[in-house]
Design a protein around this motif. Structure first.
Motif, PDB file in Angstrom:
ATOM      1  N   PHE A  85       2.790   3.116   3.410  1.00 51.23           N
ATOM      2  CA  PHE A  85       1.624   4.121   2.665  1.00 51.23           C
ATOM      3  C   PHE A  85       0.487   4.771   3.292  1.00 51.23           C
ATOM      4  N   ALA A  86       0.766   6.004   3.287  1.00 53.93           N
ATOM      5  CA  ALA A  86      -0.421   6.847   3.913  1.00 53.93           C
ATOM      6  C   ALA A  86      -1.921   6.798   3.204  1.00 53.93           C
ATOM      7  N   PRO A  87      -2.744   6.942   4.245  1.00 54.97           N
ATOM      8  CA  PRO A  87      -2.801   7.111   5.575  1.00 54.97           C
ATOM      9  C   PRO A  87      -2.747   5.904   6.270  1.00 54.97           C
ATOM     10  N   HIS A  88      -2.933   4.824   5.819  1.00 52.33           N
ATOM     11  CA  HIS A  88      -3.162   3.580   6.565  1.00 52.33           C
ATOM     12  C   HIS A  88      -1.869   3.093   7.259  1.00 52.33           C
ATOM     13  N   ALA A  89      -0.679   3.530   7.038  1.00 52.00           N
ATOM     14  CA  ALA A  89       0.354   3.130   7.917  1.00 52.00           C
ATOM     15  C   ALA A  89       1.363   4.190   8.071  1.00 52.00           C
ATOM     16  N   PRO A  90       0.863   4.962   9.323  1.00 49.43           N
ATOM     17  CA  PRO A  90       1.773   6.254   9.565  1.00 49.43           C
ATOM     18  C   PRO A  90       2.873   5.963  10.079  1.00 49.43           C
ATOM     19  N   VAL A  91       3.872   6.781  10.217  1.00 52.22           N
ATOM     20  CA  VAL A  91       5.104   6.669  10.825  1.00 52.22           C
ATOM     21  C   VAL A  91       4.874   6.323  12.202  1.00 52.22           C
ATOM     22  N   GLY A  92       5.633   5.320  12.820  1.00 52.85           N
ATOM     23  CA  GLY A  92       5.496   4.693  14.331  1.00 52.85           C
ATOM     24  C   GLY A  92       4.426   3.666  14.356  1.00 52.85           C
ATOM     25  N   SER A  93       3.827   3.250  13.396  1.00 52.23           N
ATOM     26  CA  SER A  93       2.747   2.150  13.406  1.00 52.23           C
ATOM     27  C   SER A  93       3.464   0.865  12.874  1.00 52.23           C
ATOM     28  N   LEU A  94       2.639  -0.270  13.209  1.00 52.54           N
ATOM     29  CA  LEU A  94       3.251  -1.629  13.018  1.00 52.54           C
ATOM     30  C   LEU A  94       2.167  -2.099  11.978  1.00 52.54           C
ATOM     31  N   VAL A  95       3.073  -3.123  10.826  1.00 59.91           N
ATOM     32  CA  VAL A  95       1.975  -3.772   9.817  1.00 59.91           C
ATOM     33  C   VAL A  95       2.680  -4.851   9.962  1.00 59.91           C
ATOM     34  N   VAL A  96       1.538  -5.960   9.580  1.00 61.19           N
ATOM     35  CA  VAL A  96       1.928  -7.428   9.323  1.00 61.19           C
ATOM     36  C   VAL A  96       1.360  -7.897   7.870  1.00 61.19           C
ATOM     37  N   ALA A  97       2.196  -8.497   7.210  1.00 59.60           N
ATOM     38  CA  ALA A  97       1.825  -8.897   6.047  1.00 59.60           C
ATOM     39  C   ALA A  97       0.919 -10.130   5.997  1.00 59.60           C
ATOM     40  N   ASP A  98      -0.182 -10.016   5.034  1.00 59.52           N
ATOM     41  CA  ASP A  98      -0.991 -11.103   4.896  1.00 59.52           C
ATOM     42  C   ASP A  98      -0.448 -11.639   3.390  1.00 59.52           C
ATOM     43  N   ALA A  99       0.250 -10.782   2.534  1.00 58.76           N
ATOM     44  CA  ALA A  99       0.704 -11.219   1.378  1.00 58.76           C
ATOM     45  C   ALA A  99       1.999 -10.417   1.565  1.00 58.76           C
ATOM     46  N   ILE A 100       3.161 -11.132   0.908  1.00 56.65           N
ATOM     47  CA  ILE A 100       4.630 -10.785   0.843  1.00 56.65           C
ATOM     48  C   ILE A 100       4.664 -10.521  -0.789  1.00 56.65           C
ATOM     49  N   THR A 101       4.800  -9.317  -1.305  1.00 53.23           N
ATOM     50  CA  THR A 101       4.648  -9.278  -2.827  1.00 53.23           C
ATOM     51  C   THR A 101       5.879  -8.415  -3.393  1.00 53.23           C
ATOM     52  N   VAL A 102       6.695  -9.087  -4.484  1.00 57.65           N
ATOM     53  CA  VAL A 102       7.830  -8.455  -5.020  1.00 57.65           C
ATOM     54  C   VAL A 102       7.101  -7.475  -6.042  1.00 57.65           C
ATOM     55  N   ALA A 103       7.331  -6.156  -5.780  1.00 56.57           N
ATOM     56  CA  ALA A 103       6.657  -5.023  -6.692  1.00 56.57           C
ATOM     57  C   ALA A 103       7.444  -4.726  -7.957  1.00 56.57           C
ATOM     58  N   ASP A 104       8.654  -5.194  -8.025  1.00 53.82           N
ATOM     59  CA  ASP A 104       9.297  -4.665  -9.379  1.00 53.82           C
ATOM     60  C   ASP A 104      10.130  -5.797  -9.965  1.00 53.82           C
ATOM     61  N   LEU A 105       9.949  -6.982  -9.916  1.00 53.69           N
ATOM     62  CA  LEU A 105      10.273  -8.010 -10.603  1.00 53.69           C
ATOM     63  C   LEU A 105       9.376  -8.377 -11.900  1.00 53.69           C
ATOM     64  N   GLY A 106       9.959  -8.047 -12.964  1.00 52.07           N
ATOM     65  CA  GLY A 106       9.138  -7.951 -14.142  1.00 52.07           C
ATOM     66  C   GLY A 106       9.806  -7.466 -15.278  1.00 52.07           C
ATOM     67  N   ALA A 107       9.108  -6.600 -16.335  1.00 48.10           N
ATOM     68  CA  ALA A 107       9.222  -5.932 -17.313  1.00 48.10           C
ATOM     69  C   ALA A 107       8.549  -4.725 -17.560  1.00 48.10           C
ATOM     70  N   GLU A 108       9.256  -3.640 -17.672  1.00 46.32           N
ATOM     71  CA  GLU A 108       8.668  -2.377 -18.243  1.00 46.32           C
ATOM     72  C   GLU A 108       8.428  -2.530 -19.743  1.00 46.32           C
ATOM     73  N   THR A 109       6.908  -2.167 -20.245  1.00 41.96           N
ATOM     74  CA  THR A 109       6.693  -2.143 -21.484  1.00 41.96           C
ATOM     75  C   THR A 109       6.023  -0.721 -21.970  1.00 41.96           C
ATOM     76  N   ALA A 110       5.677  -0.687 -23.043  1.00 43.69           N
ATOM     77  CA  ALA A 110       5.061   0.526 -23.529  1.00 43.69           C
ATOM     78  C   ALA A 110       3.548   0.821 -22.771  1.00 43.69           C
ATOM     79  N   ASP A 111       3.168  -0.598 -22.708  1.00 43.01           N
ATOM     80  CA  ASP A 111       1.814  -0.525 -21.841  1.00 43.01           C
ATOM     81  C   ASP A 111       1.932  -0.541 -20.506  1.00 43.01           C
ATOM     82  N   GLY A 112       2.834  -0.331 -19.835  1.00 39.29           N
ATOM     83  CA  GLY A 112       3.263  -0.424 -18.245  1.00 39.29           C
ATOM     84  C   GLY A 112       4.041  -1.540 -18.045  1.00 39.29           C
ATOM     85  N   PHE A 113       3.926  -1.739 -16.629  1.00 40.10           N
ATOM     86  CA  PHE A 113       4.834  -2.786 -15.947  1.00 40.10           C
ATOM     87  C   PHE A 113       3.883  -4.031 -16.185  1.00 40.10           C
TER      88      PHE A 113
END
Length: 267
Positions: free
Chosen positions: A109-137
């Motif tokens: 995600f720009a600008p914090h993690a540009p191409v060629g950089s390294l990132v280490v997770a302090d949290a590993i989160t599943v982003a799309d496990l759930g349900a879509e609703t009229a009010d959002g995810f």
């Protein structure tokens, strides 16, 4: 470092580490960091210093004492299944792993993690496990089920970041790679501070959690999260960065005390 009792005397030994990547190219990039480690070359691996070990449901390549490398497959389900197979086989053999590392390349995600950089997770989160609703995810936890985040022990995040120079923050796991600005914006809105996305971290973390083993995720950024532009991807550079990261990370993890993992927690 793991404490062991031997004839009434406490001794130290290197931790047993499982590094799980998605595809062989990522596994091989990690393996390059162990080149010349002195282990026997494995038949069919094509990489000096690796010994292939066939397990029910998975095949690991042993790179150095206590380090096994696994090309677990693409996506959270396949990665979880393969990692679970390796973890179970090791436990049944009486040689359980002390740490699981999810490693590979990913989108930043720009600008914090540009191409060629390294990132280490302090949290590993599943982003799309759930349900879509009229009010959002709605995340699966908002529906009253499961887990959406696994946290890495703080001590492990600190040493990994210091050794590699990686920025630390949440890494998202998705089943579909982001390819539009609208989806990138939606992910940023739902997960402020997210640095990167990949497709395996959460699945590997689920397998590790089932075995009570701490997990670390590290990714080298090959492309920006957003509109899909293959011409802008730098996969070769990211794989090179991954090799360099493990060259610095491996010696540090050899002395990391798995008993410090008490500061990890899931939510």
């Amino acid at each position: 470092m793991v404490l062991q009792a031997e004839e009434g005397v406490l001794t130290t030994s290197s931790p047993r580490v499982l590094v799980a990547t998605a595809v062989p190219a990522e596994r091989d990039a990690v393996a390059q960091a162990f080149s010349g480690a002195g282990t026997k070359a494995g038949a069919g691996t094509g990489l000096e210093g690796l010994t292939e070990i066939r397990l029910p449901g998975a095949a690991v390549c042993r790179a150095a004492a206590g380090w096994d490398l696994l090309a677990a497959g693409v996506g959270p389900a396949r990665a979880a299944a393969s990692a679970a197979a390796a973890l179970t086989a090791a436990a049944l053999d009486g040689t359980p792993y002390d740490l699981v590392v999810s490693a590979g390349i990913g989108g930043g995600f720009a600008p914090h993690a540009p191409v060629g950089s390294l990132v280490v997770a302090d949290a590993i989160t599943v982003a799309d496990l759930g349900a879509e609703t009229a009010d959002g995810f709605l995340a699966v936890t908002e529906l009253g089920f499961g887990t959406v985040t696994h946290r890495t022990p703080e001590s492990l995040v600190r040493v990994a970041s210091a050794a590699t120079g990686a920025r630390t923050g949440p890494i998202l796991t998705v089943s579909t790679v982001t390819g539009t600005a609208a989806r990138a914006d939606a992910l940023r809105a739902r997960h402020p501070g997210a640095l990167a996305e990949g497709m395996e971290g959460f699945g590997i973390a689920e397998a590790a959690a089932a075995h009570g083993v701490p997990v670390l995720e590290i990714r080298a950024i090959s492309n920006p999260v957003g509109p899909r532009d293959r011409a802008a991807w730098r996969i070769g550079d990211a794989l090179t960065a991954l090799t360099a990261a493990f060259g610095n990370l491996a010696p540090v993890l050899e002395s990391w005390n798995a008993h410090d993992a008490h500061d990890a927690h899931d939510r």
